[in-house]
Design a protein around this motif. Structure first.
Motif: not given
Length: 318
Positions: A183-202
């Motif tokens: 609805d015209g409003a930007p957002y950013v979302i992040i997960g916890n990298p220990m469960t969301e791809c630790p080998g890439a995101c941690a």
């Protein structure tokens, strides 16, 4: 977070004993970079740079609505808040010659040099510890949070941080942070990298799942997930500022993947970086944590490289 009282002189002396380390390069830098670019068709180079598509970028004063969805520890919330609070701090917060968080943030102003500095303020924040919408975060789920967060602050950027036991739809598919518009409003979302791809995101605080096996560093806060979330949040903010509506600075990679300000320079944190090697970083003598910038009250963070549009190359704060 503030240093206090009896151990002050000891801590200050220790701070000034911070030493810079440059991890051993797996290959001489030019050769390593050339091989990486040759092997990666998505590589952003001077011959294949990020380019402006003429769309709007965020500038001036930016309001943030911060949402912690799920159960979080004190260290996680305080560290992320401290990082956001450090983006525009230009005072004498650097310790031992370390760059400030604001030095990293100012690079994003160069994407729109006529717009001046980008000033960030958290105008609203709330915690949803009861997982009111469940533990799988879909686009519909995100929309509800964005609408709630920006209700009295039209145009605010919503930052959603998901707890360890929340699965974020779309993450773990080659990206550690997601941004978009509702609805015209930007957002950013992040997960916890220990469960969301630790080998890439941690990485570099966790062993990487791919590429050369570089050194695993200690996190500056003492918590792997917390400091990896700072990296993801920094990356997400850089993207939402320079390409908020998917019409700003970006380049298309393989399979229509979108490469942006921070994702153009993956795995780079300091000068001399090469595949599997972060490059030059600092080490806190008190806890061995690796960092490259200092924020409010001496808080230490490790922040990713950014694409420098002036030089058409990757830029690190150190």
């Amino acid at each position: 977070m503030a240093v206090c009282c009896g151990g002050h002189s000891h801590i200050v002396s220790a701070f000034f004993g911070v030493v810079a380390i440059s991890l051993l390069l797996l290959l001489p830098v030019p050769q390593a970079q050339a091989q990486a670019h040759a092997a990666d068709p998505n590589a952003i180079t001077k011959a294949n740079p990020l380019v402006s598509h003429g769309g709007q970028m965020l500038k001036g004063n930016i309001n943030l609505a911060l949402v912690f969805y799920g159960q979080f520890g004190r260290i996680q919330k305080n560290t992320l808040r401290s990082f956001l609070g450090s983006l525009n701090t230009n005072g004498r917060v650097g310790v031992g010659g370390a760059p400030q968080v604001s030095s990293w943030w100012r690079m994003l102003s160069s994407y729109n040099p006529t717009a001046g500095n980008i000033n960030v303020k958290v105008v609203k924040q709330y915690v949803d510890p009861q997982y009111s919408l469940g533990k799988i975060m879909t686009k519909d789920f995100i929309k509800i949070h964005v609408q709630k967060a920006v209700g009295e602050f039209p145009g605010a950027v919503t930052v959603i941080v998901a707890a360890r036991d929340v699965t974020v739809d779309g993450l773990c598919m080659g990206k550690c942070a997601e941004h978009g518009v509702i609805d015209g409003a930007p957002y950013v979302i992040i997960g916890n990298p220990m469960t969301e791809c630790p080998g890439a995101c941690a990485w570099p605080f966790h062993k990487s799942d791919y590429g050369p096996a570089g050194a695993v560093l200690k996190p500056p806060s003492g918590d792997v997930a917390t400091d990896a979330m700072v990296i993801s949040l920094a990356s997400g903010l850089a993207s939402v500022v320079t390409n908020p509506f998917s019409t700003g600075f970006f380049q298309l990679g393989q399979k229509a993947s979108v490469i942006e300000a921070s994702t153009a320079c993956p795995g780079m944190f300091g000068s001399g970086a090469s595949p599997g090697n972060t490059g030059k970083v600092l080490v806190d003598p008190l806890n061995g944590g690796a960092y490259n910038v200092v924020g409010l009250r001496g808080k230490k963070f490790l922040l990713p490289a950014l694409w420098n549009p002036k030089t058409a190359s990757c830029w690190t704060v150190m």
